[in-house]
Write a protein that holds these residues in place. Structure first.
Motif, short mmCIF file in Angstrom:
data_model
loop_
_atom_site.label_atom_id
_atom_site.label_comp_id
_atom_site.label_asym_id
_atom_site.label_seq_id
_atom_site.Cartn_x
_atom_site.Cartn_y
_atom_site.Cartn_z
N GLN A 160 0.80 -1.40 -0.05
CA GLN A 160 0.06 0.07 0.14
C GLN A 160 0.81 1.23 0.01
O GLN A 160 0.62 2.33 -0.82
N ASN A 161 2.04 1.16 0.70
CA ASN A 161 2.69 2.32 0.84
C ASN A 161 4.38 1.95 1.15
O ASN A 161 4.39 0.93 1.51
N THR A 162 5.04 2.88 1.14
CA THR A 162 6.46 2.63 1.23
C THR A 162 6.89 2.11 2.64
O THR A 162 7.57 1.21 2.91
N VAL A 188 3.51 1.25 -5.28
CA VAL A 188 2.75 1.41 -3.93
C VAL A 188 1.55 1.87 -4.47
O VAL A 188 1.42 2.59 -5.56
N LYS A 190 -1.27 3.15 -2.41
CA LYS A 190 -2.11 4.21 -1.58
C LYS A 190 -1.26 5.16 -0.75
O LYS A 190 -1.30 5.34 0.31
N GLN A 191 0.00 5.45 -1.60
CA GLN A 191 0.92 6.36 -0.97
C GLN A 191 0.28 7.57 -0.50
O GLN A 191 -0.41 8.33 -1.63
N THR A 192 0.54 8.17 0.54
CA THR A 192 0.03 9.68 0.84
C THR A 192 1.09 10.58 1.37
O THR A 192 0.84 11.65 1.33
N THR A 193 2.24 10.18 1.48
CA THR A 193 3.32 10.88 2.00
C THR A 193 4.47 11.03 0.97
O THR A 193 4.30 10.12 -0.01
N ILE A 195 7.88 10.42 -1.04
CA ILE A 195 8.58 9.19 -1.03
C ILE A 195 9.95 9.78 -1.02
O ILE A 195 10.60 10.77 -1.41
N GLU A 205 3.86 4.20 -8.60
CA GLU A 205 2.59 4.44 -8.12
C GLU A 205 1.68 3.43 -9.01
O GLU A 205 1.45 4.03 -9.90
#
Length: 255
Positions: A160-162, A188, A190-193, A195, A205
């Motif tokens: 989902q994310n890093t 990823v 659902k990355q929200t922050t 990288i 992504e």
């Protein structure tokens, strides 16, 4: 995620943070040692009625040289996982049973093979073992000019994310050590922050695509897939439709 080091009975006396395994039924032949480090183990924990099945993420060389294996255990409410995170201590004892067919064990005379490793979430665990084993084979070939000649290895790994990309430092260390032999693409969904600069060159992504995998189809390539069942089913079916022989497709799914 916790990493537990398991001592193989009679081969090493002590080590910090280990789970000792007294299983008398384990026959430690050289073939069994190779198989052990590239598959999974079932834990029979005293006082816990549920059997725990865990992935081995270490390479065969760790067992051969240090007589230890490493397991990656995610924190869940599953009783064996809870026991490992909350109760396991140095010199805790469990019985283990080795099983599974998800491993890469080439012999020196075998033809060189390329590997494509496809991981989703915690499915990276057994694939990391295979990746580490392939790296050890590269080192042996470079140092001694003999042994098994590996082809290239490409890892596709989705989370989902890093922060949920497990073992990313270990993976990138191997990519940097063997830039012409080992490559990775980290996905990823659902990355929200932001990288990090270190990871950015390797990050894509979105989900792993059919085209990414089909670009690597060849008669010299073996495919290993481990992740959630929908992902495993999707890519194994895609490879079959691309006329990859069934014996060149190996997958593992547990949930």
């Amino acid at each position: 995620m916790a990493c537990a080091a398991v001592l193989v009975p009679g081969l090493l006396r002590s080590s910090s943070g280990t789970i000792c395994s007294p299983a008398a039924s384990l026959k430690l032949t050289s073939s069994a040692l190779r198989h052990l480090t590239l598959t999974r183990v079932d834990f029979f924990i005293p006082g816990v009625s549920v059997v725990g099945g865990f992935s081995i993420c270490s390479s065969p060389r760790m067992l051969e040289e240090e007589r230890m294996i490493e397991l990656a255990v995610k924190y869940t409410n599953h009783p064996p996982a809870l026991w490992i995170h909350n109760q396991c201590t140095l010199d805790s004892e469990v019985a283990v049973r080795v099983g599974g067919e998800f491993f890469f064990d080439p012999q020196p005379a075998d033809a060189p093979r390329n590997l494509v490793l496809i991981a989703g979430g915690v499915g990276i665990n057994p694939l990391l073992s295979i990746l580490r084993h392939a790296a050890d084979l590269h080192r042996e070939w470079a140092d001694k000019g003999g042994g098994y000649e590996m082809g290239t290895i490409k890892l596709f790994y989705s989370a989902q994310n890093t922060s949920e990309l497990l073992f990313k430092k270990n993976i990138l260390d191997l990519v940097n050590e063997f830039p012409e032999k080992i490559a990775c693409r980290l996905h990823v969904t659902k990355q929200t922050t932001q990288i990090s600069a270190e990871l950015k060159p390797y990050i894509t992504e979105g989900r792993i695509t059919e085209k990414e995998i089909s670009d690597h189809v060849s008669k010299e390539t073996l495919f290993y897939i481990c992740g959630p069942p929908p992902m495993t089913d999707f890519f194994s079916k895609q490879l079959e439709n691309s006329h990859v022989p069934p014996e060149h497709i190996c997958f593992e799914k547990w949930w």
